[in-house]
Design an enzyme around this catalytic site. Structure first.
Site, PDB file in Angstrom:
ATOM      1  N   ASP A  66       0.803  -1.219   0.000  1.00  0.00           N
ATOM      2  CA  ASP A  66       0.000   0.000   0.000  1.00  0.00           C
ATOM      3  C   ASP A  66       0.838   1.272   0.000  1.00  0.00           C
ATOM      4  OD1 ASP A  66       0.909  -0.503   2.593  1.00  0.00           O
ATOM      5  OD2 ASP A  66      -1.072  -0.994   3.359  1.00  0.00           O
ATOM      6  N   ASN A 134      -7.621  -2.673  14.383  1.00  0.00           N
ATOM      7  CA  ASN A 134      -9.007  -2.934  13.961  1.00  0.00           C
ATOM      8  C   ASN A 134      -9.098  -4.154  13.031  1.00  0.00           C
ATOM      9  OD1 ASN A 134      -7.914  -2.016  11.590  1.00  0.00           O
ATOM     10  ND2 ASN A 134      -9.294  -0.278  11.331  1.00  0.00           N
ATOM     11  N   HIS A 136      -7.322  -4.639  10.168  1.00  0.00           N
ATOM     12  CA  HIS A 136      -7.017  -4.463   8.737  1.00  0.00           C
ATOM     13  C   HIS A 136      -5.726  -5.195   8.352  1.00  0.00           C
ATOM     14  CE1 HIS A 136      -4.735  -0.424   9.565  1.00  0.00           C
ATOM     15  NE2 HIS A 136      -3.857  -1.384   9.431  1.00  0.00           N
ATOM     16  N   GLU A 141      -9.747  -2.145   5.219  1.00  0.00           N
ATOM     17  CA  GLU A 141     -10.331  -1.768   6.502  1.00  0.00           C
ATOM     18  C   GLU A 141     -11.612  -2.566   6.763  1.00  0.00           C
ATOM     19  OE1 GLU A 141      -8.672  -0.004   8.523  1.00  0.00           O
ATOM     20  OE2 GLU A 141      -8.273   2.047   7.862  1.00  0.00           O
TER      21      GLU A 141
END
Ligand code: F6R
Length: 241
Positions: A66, A134, A136, A141
């Site tokens: 990314d 979280n 990801h 996400e």
């Protein structure tokens, strides 16, 4: 899944680097899928040590997961800059064999297609992953849906807050990124998922022990047949091992 728990991130990094070494020495044209972030720093440190001790990486291709949208490759907080600082500037991988999404492409849709084509042309032998608090992976996400290919993503408030530690303040954290999609990640022949520290303990338990849920994107790794999970004692503390 093969779960290995180490006393420290540094010990874990040495183990992860040894797995990378095996791939690099056993393939004619090895393709490494790489990540950024605090977790992978001990892996790159150990890998750089292996190169200093004679590991040849001149035939290696790398593909990163990314990049932030809006940050040029020479921006100090870009993932291009992270990779240069922690790995590329220290080992001899030819620059033309290192690939990241371009966060300042004028046509982001075309950039996603370009990156998908790079991934198709260079099937990933081993993908390194960190995990967000979280859940990801890459910047996939938590959501109702997980997207298969490279796409533009709005970063969650939680991710922006967590990543603020790499910037002067939270305002400076880009709100969007380009990320490889979950199908591209799952198509890697082998996957290493790393997590360190108590703040990752609960999400590691959810990702590995509960069912597959799109609001815990890392749980999709349960579908892959060759995943090694590399933890320290803190991140493993909610697992029954
Ligand atoms: C970065 C990436 C992210 C990180 C994750 C964990 O390329 O893909 O998924 O791996 O946000 O970040 P750290 O390691 O900083 O906790």
């Amino acid at each position: 899944m093969n779960i290995r728990v180490f006393r420290t991130p540094s010990d874990a990094g040495i183990y992860a680097a040894s797995i990378l070494e095996r791939v690099v020495t056993s393939k004619e044209r090895p393709v490494l899928g790489l990540a950024t972030g605090g977790t992978v720093i001990p892996v790159y440190e150990a890998f750089v040590n292996l190169v200093r001790c004679g590991l040849d990486v001149s035939h290696v291709t790398t593909l990163n997961l990314d990049e932030y949208i809006g940050l040029a490759p020479d921006h100090p907080q870009s993932y291009h800059a992270f990779m240069n600082e922690h790995l590329f500037s220290k080992v001899g991988i030819p620059v033309e064999s290192t690939h990241l999404p371009n966060g300042i492409a004028s046509d982001l849709r075309a950039e996603c297609e370009r990156y998908n084509a790079v991934i198709r042309k260079n099937p990933i032998d081993i993908q390194i992953l960190g995990i967000g608090v979280n859940g990801h992976i890459g910047f996939n996400e938590p959501s109702h849906t997980l997207i298969t290919g490279t796409h533009v993503v709005n970063l969650s408030a939680e991710t922006i807050k967590m990543n603020a530690r790499f910037f002067q303040n939270e305002e400076e954290v880009p709100r969007q990124a380009i990320t490889m999609g979950v199908q591209s990640i799952l198509q890697a022949k082998q996957i290493i998922l790393l997590a360190f520290g108590a703040q990752k303990a609960e999400i590691i338990r959810e990702a590995l022990n509960d069912g597959i849920r799109t609001d815990v994107p890392a749980s999709i790794l349960q579908l892959h047949k060759d995943v090694t999970v590399i933890l320290d004692e803190q991140s493993a503390r909610h697992l029954d091992l």
